[in-house]
Design an enzyme around this catalytic site. Structure first.
Site, PDB file in Angstrom:
ATOM      1  N   CYS A   2       0.827  -1.212   0.000  1.00 35.43           N
ATOM      2  CA  CYS A   2       0.000   0.000   0.000  1.00 35.43           C
ATOM      3  C   CYS A   2       0.864   1.268   0.000  1.00 35.43           C
ATOM      4  CB  CYS A   2      -0.867   0.028   1.239  1.00 35.43           C
ATOM      5  SG  CYS A   2      -1.780  -1.485   1.513  1.00 35.43           S
ATOM      6  N   ARG A  27       4.568   0.456  -6.295  1.00 39.11           N
ATOM      7  CA  ARG A  27       4.592  -0.423  -5.125  1.00 39.11           C
ATOM      8  C   ARG A  27       3.561  -1.547  -5.250  1.00 39.11           C
ATOM      9  NH1 ARG A  27       6.821   1.945  -0.331  1.00 39.11           N
ATOM     10  NH2 ARG A  27       5.441   0.609   0.823  1.00 39.11           N
ATOM     11  N   TRP A  76      -3.230  -2.503  -1.390  1.00 40.75           N
ATOM     12  CA  TRP A  76      -2.851  -3.827  -1.878  1.00 40.75           C
ATOM     13  C   TRP A  76      -3.521  -4.792  -0.907  1.00 40.75           C
ATOM     14  CZ3 TRP A  76       0.051  -8.170  -0.367  1.00 40.75           C
ATOM     15  CH2 TRP A  76       0.532  -8.974  -1.404  1.00 40.75           C
ATOM     16  N   ASN A 102      -1.292   1.555   6.391  1.00 38.22           N
ATOM     17  CA  ASN A 102      -0.459   0.510   5.775  1.00 38.22           C
ATOM     18  C   ASN A 102      -0.053  -0.447   6.882  1.00 38.22           C
ATOM     19  OD1 ASN A 102      -0.542   1.834   3.388  1.00 38.22           O
ATOM     20  ND2 ASN A 102       1.642   2.316   3.281  1.00 38.22           N
ATOM     21  N   GLY A 103       0.028  -1.723   6.552  1.00 40.50           N
ATOM     22  CA  GLY A 103       0.450  -2.705   7.552  1.00 40.50           C
ATOM     23  C   GLY A 103      -0.666  -3.698   7.825  1.00 40.50           C
ATOM     24  N   GLU A 489      18.785 -15.624 -10.231  1.00 41.07           N
ATOM     25  CA  GLU A 489      18.277 -14.278 -10.500  1.00 41.07           C
ATOM     26  C   GLU A 489      17.697 -14.183 -11.919  1.00 41.07           C
ATOM     27  OE1 GLU A 489      17.432 -11.935  -8.771  1.00 41.07           O
ATOM     28  OE2 GLU A 489      17.435 -10.136 -10.007  1.00 41.07           O
ATOM     29  N   LYS A 493      13.874 -13.032 -12.728  1.00 42.05           N
ATOM     30  CA  LYS A 493      13.573 -11.912 -13.627  1.00 42.05           C
ATOM     31  C   LYS A 493      12.556 -12.351 -14.668  1.00 42.05           C
ATOM     32  CE  LYS A 493      14.514  -9.046 -11.972  1.00 42.05           C
ATOM     33  NZ  LYS A 493      15.065  -9.170 -10.682  1.00 42.05           N
ATOM     34  N   GLU A 496       8.899 -13.249 -12.898  1.00 36.44           N
ATOM     35  CA  GLU A 496       8.121 -12.204 -12.228  1.00 36.44           C
ATOM     36  C   GLU A 496       7.504 -11.198 -13.192  1.00 36.44           C
ATOM     37  OE1 GLU A 496      10.176  -9.560  -9.481  1.00 36.44           O
ATOM     38  OE2 GLU A 496      11.998  -9.689 -10.661  1.00 36.44           O
ATOM     39  N   HIS A 512      18.775 -35.591 -10.716  1.00 30.60           N
ATOM     40  CA  HIS A 512      18.115 -36.110  -9.512  1.00 30.60           C
ATOM     41  C   HIS A 512      16.608 -35.868  -9.550  1.00 30.60           C
ATOM     42  CE1 HIS A 512      21.932 -37.163  -7.724  1.00 30.60           C
ATOM     43  NE2 HIS A 512      22.394 -36.029  -8.243  1.00 30.60           N
ATOM     44  N   LYS A 611       6.490  -3.711  -4.782  1.00 27.09           N
ATOM     45  CA  LYS A 611       7.909  -3.361  -4.763  1.00 27.09           C
ATOM     46  C   LYS A 611       8.532  -3.624  -3.400  1.00 27.09           C
ATOM     47  CE  LYS A 611      11.734  -1.634  -6.339  1.00 27.09           C
ATOM     48  NZ  LYS A 611      12.514  -2.597  -7.148  1.00 27.09           N
TER      49      LYS A 611
HETATM   50  O1  M6R Z   1      13.541  -4.351  -0.737  1.00 26.13           O
HETATM   51  P1  M6R Z   1      14.192  -5.694  -0.687  1.00 26.13           P
HETATM   52  O2  M6R Z   1      15.513  -5.732  -1.380  1.00 26.13           O
HETATM   53  O3  M6R Z   1      14.288  -6.239   0.725  1.00 26.13           O
HETATM   54  O4  M6R Z   1      13.220  -6.665  -1.477  1.00 26.13           O
HETATM   55  C1  M6R Z   1      13.450  -8.038  -1.509  1.00 26.13           C
HETATM   56  C2  M6R Z   1      12.608  -8.690  -2.582  1.00 26.13           C
HETATM   57  O5  M6R Z   1      11.249  -8.469  -2.347  1.00 26.13           O
HETATM   58  C3  M6R Z   1      12.960  -8.175  -3.982  1.00 26.13           C
HETATM   59  O6  M6R Z   1      14.313  -8.351  -4.276  1.00 26.13           O
HETATM   60  C4  M6R Z   1      12.122  -8.895  -5.055  1.00 26.13           C
HETATM   61  O7  M6R Z   1      12.454 -10.239  -5.112  1.00 26.13           O
HETATM   62  C5  M6R Z   1      12.327  -8.196  -6.391  1.00 26.13           C
HETATM   63  N1  M6R Z   1      11.128  -7.541  -6.790  1.00 26.13           N
HETATM   64  C6  M6R Z   1      12.702  -9.097  -7.489  1.00 26.13           C
HETATM   65  O8  M6R Z   1      12.902  -8.384  -8.672  1.00 26.13           O
END
Ligand code: M6R
Length: 616
Positions: A2, A27, A76, A102-103, A489, A493, A496, A512, A611
């Site tokens: 949020c 976000r 959110w 938020n929270g 990674e 990418k 997501e 395996h 985010k």
């Molecule tokens: O703000 P942070 O680095 O703690 O966030 C961690 C993950 O949520 C973040 O890296 C997430 O996996 C990315 N959106 C991936 O691209």
């Protein structure tokens, strides 16, 4: 997650609220709303499900809403489906209290029961409505002022919150309260701002005050007064945000993600230079600003790297480099696991938390768990003044600037740099590297920005390849050692933002179980930048090719024999193999990006993702 924006001053509030919420769109959200007060009058509350655009259209970009004091929110969904009724702001039946949050309020069910017994009625399924009505209950029942009512509510609720509230009886004032969820106060001339994240207010001011945990604030056009839980006033310093407003704009790129990919050479160089001193030929690593001393390093018996998502992948890469250079045991863990598994930490261990936002709930909890055990913590963080930055013993800032796209690129790249430099510094202090070797490694690091640029300049080939594979259903990434970390990674990418199912496998693990998923036409991306493991990875690539896989190979210039195996090969400039992730990740970022574009998806705001993950 949020987003929150608040404004009080001499200008029309609604356009400023909408503009701020727009800056927080990245976000992730599913509905939005604003509440604006015009003098003594009751607030005008307008909400809409879906994109912010709907709310903008309803209000002629805010111009049709009168009033110079207001609050706004992008939601959110956590408690209750995404809908107009569940969208914030929430309010009491008589509008005496209206607020956004938020929270998560963990004990909201019990509090709702209590309020029902006191004749309160609920129109939404949210925990926020419960919090707002609880404030109202204390405010009226004990005939308290807003700060006392907020304090009483804070004592009664469990969970995390950034609460922003307006009381009908206090027209020129907005009240805020915070526990764990991020919130900052922006200071202007005759106007003040509230935001859950810096980009919302950057256009208006760079002067900010940070509200701490279990603290409250009273915001007027003239200033902000802070209070502790006892209602006593507290002083707060004013800080200046270094980021400039343009950094949070697209600057001619179609998507923030592409802009941020292009920013990597610069932010990587800035980050390297912020941790080194000396001239060419005599470079030294310098962690003085972080507070980490050579004595701290000498007595360190082991390192735990704890993080989530891409930041965790940085940890996996860093582990290989750290152990190889400094010969000290390093364990990498997901923060969501670490926090609940009662980790056994040595009293002289160091826990490194990596987080772009500095607000990720699990990473913050892991940091607190470590501190409770009396272990020193070091944070690698991008957002200055974030919770993790404030609570860690040592703080290393990455200089990525604001990262808006949900899929991280430049923050990830700068985190890697800090990881390498820490490894080099540990190795030198622990006598595993001499000054000359340190200088050579730094020389090599300084070539990375130019090499990243070279990969970016070559992006069209990847665009072509992505268009060809736009309909892929399953993709496998395989590699060994650091190449496995790159795969983790690269695979994230891809999934997501392009929603293509992909998995990263340590190449030696395929046999395996996973190899049974390989069939005709499945795309397998083999990463092979590590010379000691090169032939072994090629063997694994041959195994999947002979079962029908279509192979993309990713390696360094010079390893041209990979073309004998792979159907399509991507080369990246050679760099010291410890640092290969920094260069080899770029084509995989581009591949994820172009695949998402080819599939017509919302690259910067992928579905279901936020985010900054500030709730568990
Ligand atoms: O703000 P942070 O680095 O703690 O966030 C961690 C993950 O949520 C973040 O890296 C997430 O996996 C990315 N959106 C991936 O691209």
């Amino acid at each position: 997650m949020c987003g929150i924006v608040g404004y009080i001053g001499g200008k029309k509030a609604a356009p400023i609220l909408l503009d701020g919420l727009k800056k927080l769109e990245y976000r992730g959200y599913d509905s939005a709303g604003i509440a604006v007060r015009d003098g003594e009058k009751k607030p005008t509350i307008i909400k809409a499900e879906g994109k912010l655009q709907v709310l903008s259209e309803k209000t002629a970009d805010g111009e049709s809403v009168k009033g110079t004091c207001g609050i706004g929110h992008t939601r959110w969904a956590t408690h209750g489906e995404p809908s107009k009724i569940n969208a914030h702001p929430h309010h009491t039946d008589d509008d005496s209290v209206v607020g956004v949050h938020n929270g998560i309020i963990e004990n909201y069910k019990e509090l709702r029961e209590k309020l029902l017994r006191h004749d309160y009625k609920f129109y939404s399924e949210t925990d926020t409505e419960v919090a707002i009505k609880l404030i109202d209950y204390y405010y009226k029942k004990y005939d308290m002022g807003p700060i006392d009512a907020l304090a009483k509510t804070m004592v009664r609720i469990r969970g995390s919150y950034a609460l922003v509230v307006m009381f009908a009886d206090y027209p020129g004032e907005i009240f805020v309260a915070r526990k764990e969820s991020p919130m900052i106060l922006g200071l202007g001339e005759g106007e003040n701002f509230i935001a859950s994240d810096v980009p919302a207010i950057l256009k208006y001011t760079r002067k900010v005050q940070y509200i701490g945990n279990l603290e409250m604030g009273r915001v007027t056009a003239e200033g902000v007064t802070f209070f502790d839980l006892n209602g006593d006033e507290i002083e707060k310093p004013v800080s200046t945000i270094e980021w400039d407003a343009e950094a949070a704009e697209k600057g001619g790129y179609e998507h923030f993600m592409m802009k941020e990919i292009h920013e990597q050479p610069k932010v990587v160089e800035d980050t390297i230079r912020s941790f080194i001193t000396g001239e060419e030929g005599a470079y030294k690593v310098n962690f003085t600003e972080s507070g980490l001393t050579e004595e701290d390093i000498k007595k360190c018996s082991g390192v735990h790297i704890v993080a989530c998502g891409s930041a965790y992948h940085v940890g996996v890469s860093t582990q290989y480099v750290f152990e190889d250079l400094a010969r000290i045991p390093v364990r990498v863990e997901l923060a969501s696991e670490f926090r609940y598994r009662k980790p056994i930490l040595g009293k002289d261990d160091l826990v490194i938390i990596i987080s772009q936002s500095g607000e990720t709930a699990d990473s913050l909890a892991a940091l607190r768990e470590s501190k409770e055990q009396g272990v020193k913590t070091l944070a690698i963080v991008n957002v200055v003044g974030s919770s993790i930055a404030r609570e860690a013993d040592f703080v290393c800032y990455t200089l990525a600037g604001p990262e808006i796209a949900v899929a991280t690129t430049k923050a990830y790249s700068t985190q890697l740099i800090v990881g390498y430099l820490l490894a080099i510094q540990f190795a030198r202090v622990l006598d595993k590297l001499d000054d000359e070797q340190v200088n050579n490694y730094i020389d090599d690091l300084l070539t990375i920005p130019g090499k990243i640029q070279k990969v970016i300049d070559d992006k069209e080939r990847l665009q072509w390849f992505a268009a060809k594979y736009a309909n892929a259903k399953d993709v496998f990434f395989i590699g060994r050692g650091i190449d496995y970390a790159i795969c983790l990674e690269g695979s994230l990418k891809m999934k997501e933002i392009s929603y293509v199912h992909s998995e990263a496998y340590a190449a030696g693990e395929l046999k395996h179980g996973t190899i049974s998923l390989i069939e005709d036409g499945v795309l397998v991306i083999g990463v092979a930048t590590q010379s000691a493991l090169y032939e072994k990875t090629i063997s694994n690539m041959v195994e999947v090719k002979s079962r029908g896989a279509y192979l993309m190979g990713l390696t360094s210039y010079g390893s041209y024999d990979l073309e004998d195996t792979a159907n399509f090969t991507v080369y990246v400039p050679k760099v010291d193999e410890h640092f290969a992730t920094s260069v080899a990740i770029i084509p995989l970022q581009l591949l994820g990006y172009y695949l998402a574009v080819a599939r017509g998806l919302d690259v910067d705001k992928p579905r279901n993702l936020a985010k900054s993950v500030t709730v568990e």
